[in-house]
Write a protein that holds these residues in place. Structure first.
Motif, PDB file in Angstrom:
ATOM      1  N   GLY A 141       0.929  -1.121   0.082  1.00 17.78           N
ATOM      2  CA  GLY A 141      -0.195  -0.021  -0.045  1.00 17.78           C
ATOM      3  C   GLY A 141       0.838   1.015  -0.199  1.00 17.78           C
ATOM      4  O   GLY A 141       0.508   2.298  -0.679  1.00 17.78           O
ATOM      5  N   PHE A 142       1.899   1.194   0.984  1.00 13.23           N
ATOM      6  CA  PHE A 142       2.803   2.346   0.778  1.00 13.23           C
ATOM      7  C   PHE A 142       3.305   2.560  -0.467  1.00 13.23           C
ATOM      8  O   PHE A 142       3.551   3.900  -1.075  1.00 13.23           O
ATOM      9  CB  PHE A 142       3.911   2.423   2.280  1.00 13.23           C
ATOM     10  CG  PHE A 142       3.390   2.800   3.229  1.00 13.23           C
ATOM     11  CD1 PHE A 142       3.120   4.122   3.362  1.00 13.23           C
ATOM     12  CD2 PHE A 142       3.088   2.173   4.347  1.00 13.23           C
ATOM     13  CE1 PHE A 142       2.273   4.696   4.444  1.00 13.23           C
ATOM     14  CE2 PHE A 142       2.652   2.642   5.542  1.00 13.23           C
ATOM     15  CZ  PHE A 142       2.368   3.993   5.624  1.00 13.23           C
ATOM     16  N   LEU A 148      -4.721  10.850  -7.305  1.00  7.02           N
ATOM     17  CA  LEU A 148      -5.621  10.768  -6.080  1.00  7.02           C
ATOM     18  C   LEU A 148      -5.796   9.226  -6.256  1.00  7.02           C
ATOM     19  O   LEU A 148      -6.530   8.741  -4.973  1.00  7.02           O
ATOM     20  CB  LEU A 148      -6.601  11.811  -6.022  1.00  7.02           C
ATOM     21  CG  LEU A 148      -6.271  12.928  -5.890  1.00  7.02           C
ATOM     22  CD1 LEU A 148      -7.508  14.002  -5.882  1.00  7.02           C
ATOM     23  CD2 LEU A 148      -5.675  13.212  -4.530  1.00  7.02           C
ATOM     24  N   PHE A 149      -6.127   8.694  -7.400  1.00 11.44           N
ATOM     25  CA  PHE A 149      -6.597   7.377  -7.312  1.00 11.44           C
ATOM     26  C   PHE A 149      -5.634   6.507  -6.765  1.00 11.44           C
ATOM     27  O   PHE A 149      -5.839   5.539  -5.745  1.00 11.44           O
ATOM     28  CB  PHE A 149      -6.998   7.036  -8.985  1.00 11.44           C
ATOM     29  CG  PHE A 149      -7.376   5.525  -8.851  1.00 11.44           C
ATOM     30  CD1 PHE A 149      -8.766   4.882  -8.831  1.00 11.44           C
ATOM     31  CD2 PHE A 149      -6.224   4.552  -9.144  1.00 11.44           C
ATOM     32  CE1 PHE A 149      -8.861   3.731  -8.903  1.00 11.44           C
ATOM     33  CE2 PHE A 149      -6.570   3.222  -9.634  1.00 11.44           C
ATOM     34  CZ  PHE A 149      -7.821   2.721  -9.225  1.00 11.44           C
ATOM     35  N   PHE A 150      -4.445   6.607  -7.186  1.00 16.74           N
ATOM     36  CA  PHE A 150      -3.526   5.675  -6.601  1.00 16.74           C
ATOM     37  C   PHE A 150      -3.034   6.004  -5.254  1.00 16.74           C
ATOM     38  O   PHE A 150      -2.601   5.249  -4.474  1.00 16.74           O
ATOM     39  CB  PHE A 150      -2.112   5.710  -7.656  1.00 16.74           C
ATOM     40  CG  PHE A 150      -2.353   5.228  -8.893  1.00 16.74           C
ATOM     41  CD1 PHE A 150      -2.433   3.999  -9.266  1.00 16.74           C
ATOM     42  CD2 PHE A 150      -2.838   6.122 -10.093  1.00 16.74           C
ATOM     43  CE1 PHE A 150      -2.794   3.559 -10.486  1.00 16.74           C
ATOM     44  CE2 PHE A 150      -2.947   5.751 -11.262  1.00 16.74           C
ATOM     45  CZ  PHE A 150      -3.083   4.489 -11.595  1.00 16.74           C
ATOM     46  N   TYR A 151      -3.309   7.048  -4.779  1.00 20.08           N
ATOM     47  CA  TYR A 151      -2.817   7.453  -3.448  1.00 20.08           C
ATOM     48  C   TYR A 151      -3.885   6.611  -2.563  1.00 20.08           C
ATOM     49  O   TYR A 151      -3.497   6.199  -1.281  1.00 20.08           O
ATOM     50  CB  TYR A 151      -2.839   8.767  -3.115  1.00 20.08           C
ATOM     51  CG  TYR A 151      -2.652   9.405  -1.723  1.00 20.08           C
ATOM     52  CD1 TYR A 151      -1.055   9.533  -1.202  1.00 20.08           C
ATOM     53  CD2 TYR A 151      -3.489   9.336  -0.882  1.00 20.08           C
ATOM     54  CE1 TYR A 151      -0.821  10.021  -0.066  1.00 20.08           C
ATOM     55  CE2 TYR A 151      -3.255   9.845   0.498  1.00 20.08           C
ATOM     56  CZ  TYR A 151      -2.024  10.136   0.796  1.00 20.08           C
ATOM     57  OH  TYR A 151      -1.802  10.226   2.259  1.00 20.08           O
ATOM     58  N   THR A 152      -5.232   7.005  -2.715  1.00 20.05           N
ATOM     59  CA  THR A 152      -6.241   6.390  -1.931  1.00 20.05           C
ATOM     60  C   THR A 152      -6.090   4.903  -2.274  1.00 20.05           C
ATOM     61  O   THR A 152      -6.618   4.087  -1.186  1.00 20.05           O
ATOM     62  CB  THR A 152      -7.720   7.055  -2.278  1.00 20.05           C
ATOM     63  OG1 THR A 152      -7.795   6.841  -3.407  1.00 20.05           O
ATOM     64  CG2 THR A 152      -7.612   8.240  -1.828  1.00 20.05           C
ATOM     65  N   PHE A 153      -5.836   4.333  -3.336  1.00 23.06           N
ATOM     66  CA  PHE A 153      -5.641   2.811  -3.349  1.00 23.06           C
ATOM     67  C   PHE A 153      -4.747   2.211  -2.428  1.00 23.06           C
ATOM     68  O   PHE A 153      -5.081   1.432  -1.540  1.00 23.06           O
ATOM     69  CB  PHE A 153      -5.330   2.493  -4.866  1.00 23.06           C
ATOM     70  CG  PHE A 153      -4.967   0.984  -5.230  1.00 23.06           C
ATOM     71  CD1 PHE A 153      -6.106   0.396  -5.609  1.00 23.06           C
ATOM     72  CD2 PHE A 153      -3.837   0.393  -4.957  1.00 23.06           C
ATOM     73  CE1 PHE A 153      -6.044  -0.941  -5.872  1.00 23.06           C
ATOM     74  CE2 PHE A 153      -3.807  -0.942  -5.006  1.00 23.06           C
ATOM     75  CZ  PHE A 153      -4.889  -1.565  -5.482  1.00 23.06           C
ATOM     76  N   GLY A 154      -3.534   2.925  -2.197  1.00 21.19           N
ATOM     77  CA  GLY A 154      -2.496   2.312  -1.309  1.00 21.19           C
ATOM     78  C   GLY A 154      -3.052   2.835  -0.071  1.00 21.19           C
ATOM     79  O   GLY A 154      -2.943   1.950   0.939  1.00 21.19           O
ATOM     80  N   MET A 155      -3.813   3.874   0.253  1.00 18.79           N
ATOM     81  CA  MET A 155      -4.214   4.335   1.705  1.00 18.79           C
ATOM     82  C   MET A 155      -5.231   3.044   2.046  1.00 18.79           C
ATOM     83  O   MET A 155      -4.946   2.609   3.445  1.00 18.79           O
ATOM     84  CB  MET A 155      -4.930   5.489   1.657  1.00 18.79           C
ATOM     85  CG  MET A 155      -5.380   6.174   2.894  1.00 18.79           C
ATOM     86  SD  MET A 155      -6.257   7.738   2.720  1.00 18.79           S
ATOM     87  CE  MET A 155      -7.915   7.058   2.203  1.00 18.79           C
ATOM     88  N   GLY A 171       4.349  14.816   1.897  1.00 17.58           N
ATOM     89  CA  GLY A 171       4.746  15.001   3.240  1.00 17.58           C
ATOM     90  C   GLY A 171       3.910  13.995   4.199  1.00 17.58           C
ATOM     91  O   GLY A 171       4.632  13.441   5.340  1.00 17.58           O
ATOM     92  N   PHE A 172       2.688  14.094   4.179  1.00 19.43           N
ATOM     93  CA  PHE A 172       1.904  13.258   5.043  1.00 19.43           C
ATOM     94  C   PHE A 172       2.138  11.706   4.860  1.00 19.43           C
ATOM     95  O   PHE A 172       2.300  11.087   5.791  1.00 19.43           O
ATOM     96  CB  PHE A 172       0.626  13.734   4.972  1.00 19.43           C
ATOM     97  CG  PHE A 172       0.262  15.039   5.580  1.00 19.43           C
ATOM     98  CD1 PHE A 172       0.288  15.314   7.216  1.00 19.43           C
ATOM     99  CD2 PHE A 172      -0.557  16.216   4.953  1.00 19.43           C
ATOM    100  CE1 PHE A 172       0.027  16.436   7.633  1.00 19.43           C
ATOM    101  CE2 PHE A 172      -0.967  17.389   5.391  1.00 19.43           C
ATOM    102  CZ  PHE A 172      -0.600  17.473   6.965  1.00 19.43           C
ATOM    103  N   GLY A 173       2.235  11.433   3.463  1.00 14.48           N
ATOM    104  CA  GLY A 173       2.250  10.117   3.343  1.00 14.48           C
ATOM    105  C   GLY A 173       3.866   9.571   3.795  1.00 14.48           C
ATOM    106  O   GLY A 173       3.791   8.441   4.512  1.00 14.48           O
ATOM    107  N   LEU A 174       4.852  10.314   4.064  1.00 15.50           N
ATOM    108  CA  LEU A 174       6.015   9.816   4.121  1.00 15.50           C
ATOM    109  C   LEU A 174       6.111   9.807   6.010  1.00 15.50           C
ATOM    110  O   LEU A 174       6.648   8.909   6.330  1.00 15.50           O
ATOM    111  CB  LEU A 174       7.080  10.772   3.845  1.00 15.50           C
ATOM    112  CG  LEU A 174       7.472  11.072   2.282  1.00 15.50           C
ATOM    113  CD1 LEU A 174       8.322  11.945   1.965  1.00 15.50           C
ATOM    114  CD2 LEU A 174       8.152   9.590   1.979  1.00 15.50           C
TER     115      LEU A 174
END
Length: 425
Positions: free
Chosen positions: A298-299, A327-334, A392-395
């Motif tokens: 996911g990360f 945004l699609f791939f970010y929320t997929f990983g989230m 930054g938030f993801g890291l």
């Protein structure tokens, strides 16, 4: 109790119903939808509210901040109250309060009244989301719990997708007050359905005493746990990366992309599609690979997406579909990360899962409130800055996960501290 079969659950001393996994997931998702409906539906109406109540954009933005802050504070209590008085009673009471507050929002004739009723909405809106996780963990363990949690997420993901689109059409055809009247009707229907069908999953013999001293000790146990902060921080920072774009949506959509109030779907459909697909992938992988492997996959998606977003906007201006595709791939990983990380948090303290769920939700929502009140207004003037904020938030989320793994391994090497050791399989 752990099983994939239907459960015989009691709604009261003399009433029993048979709930399937799908029916339970649908009910819990419906409760969790109150949150995104309360936030996303009225975002397209910000200019309309500003004109109607003769106020400025910042004061309208603070209606969101007021909601998020009260939502975060009350998150600390929903689980504790349900641990003492039962899951069903607290959910029903919260739905009734939320319905009254929502009607008050629709009737508000000044921005100050809207602030007050938004606070009351925030106080009551989170009960279903918090207690729903505790209900799942009351009934299921391991892969079965992860599958049901991801199923709830899949159904729940419909709300953030349709909410801003629905709100945009309502405000275009009617006005902003009709948005809250719609939400009032939804809540009344949900209250009736839960009164008829919501099971009680915590029998009186398993409830904790509602005692200030006992509660203080329980909260102290949770908040003194480094593993709690690290594992809940994993989910909180990942969500903050998404909520940055949610809070900045009125500016991002109308100013940077040049779209109208009825075109918020350009942002929210990709984001929510990622949530749905990520939850589906997590559902299929539950029990097949270990939780740490799933979290790292996911990360890879969410950090990769945020990095590409930054690189694109460092050299090119905002444009469709490139500015919303990450945004699609970010929320997929989230959504790949969230189910496993959430279950690990709940299993840190098995006897007070309601309180743990509350504390985790508090951490997620408090950070989201800070994002809404501070980070979004500061970063929303530039799409590049928004992308950098999300990265930054993801890291930070990845850092919390890796630090939590290292801390747990250190505990195991030193003393095998049982109350902070969770089997991550």
């Amino acid at each position: 109790m752990s099983s994939n079969s239907d459960k015989q659950l009691s709604t009261g001393p003399s009433t029993a119903i048979l709930l399937s996994n799908s029916a339970l997931a649908l009910m819990l998702a419906g409760l969790a939808m109150l949150g995104p409906f309360s936030v996303d539906t009225y975002l397209p109406a910000f200019p309309n509210i500003q004109a109607s109540l003769h106020t400025d954009a910042l004061q309208v933005q603070q209606t969101l901040t007021a909601y998020m802050l009260s939502f975060a504070v009350m998150m600390l209590w929903h689980g504790a109250l349900s641990d003492s008085f039962g899951r069903r009673n607290i959910i029903l009471g919260s739905l009734a309060v939320f319905a009254l507050a929502t009607f008050g929002c629709a009737a508000s004739h000044s921005i100050e009244y809207l602030w007050v009723f938004r606070v009351v909405q925030g106080v009551s809106a989170g009960a279903g989301a918090v207690i729903g996780r505790a209900i799942i963990r009351d009934l299921y363990a391991g892969a079965a719990a992860a599958r049901l949690l991801s199923l709830v997420t899949m159904i729940f993901s419909i709300a953030p997708a349709i909410a801003p689109i629905l709100g945009g059409w309502i405000v275009k055809l009617l006005d902003w007050r009709a948005i809250f009247l719609f939400l009032f009707g939804y809540t009344v229907i949900l209250l009736w359905y839960c009164y008829r069908h919501l099971p009680e999953t915590l029998p009186p013999v398993k409830r904790q005493p509602f005692n200030p001293r006992v509660l203080a000790q329980s909260y102290q146990r949770v908040f003194r746990s480094p593993l709690f902060h690290l594992k809940s921080g994993t989910v909180a920072f990942n969500f903050a990366g998404l909520f940055l774009y949610v809070a900045a949506a009125p500016t991002f959509i109308t100013k940077h992309l040049g779209l109208g109030a009825d075109q918020f779907g350009w942002q929210f459909i990709p984001a929510v599609s990622g949530i749905f697909c990520g939850a589906l992938a997590a559902n299929r992988l539950a029990g097949r690979i270990r939780i740490p492997q799933q979290v790292l996959i996911g990360f890879m998606f969410l950090i990769g997406a945020a990095s590409c977003n930054v690189i694109y906007h460092a050299f090119l201006p905002p444009a469709l579909p490139w500015s919303v595709m990450p945004l699609f791939f970010y929320t997929f990983g989230m959504s790949m990360v969230a189910p496993g990380a959430t279950l690990l948090v709940l299993d840190l303290f098995p006897t007070i899962r309601g309180i743990v769920a509350s504390c985790q939700s508090f951490a997620v929502t408090l950070l989201a409130a800070l994002v809404s009140g501070l980070f979004a207004p500061f970063l929303s003037h530039s799409v590049l800055w928004l992308a950098a904020g999300q990265l930054g938030f993801g890291l930070c989320g990845l850092g919390c996960w890796l630090a939590g793994r290292s801390y747990r391994n250190m505990l195991n090497r030193r003393s095998g501290n049982a109350w902070e050791s969770v089997e991550e399989t």
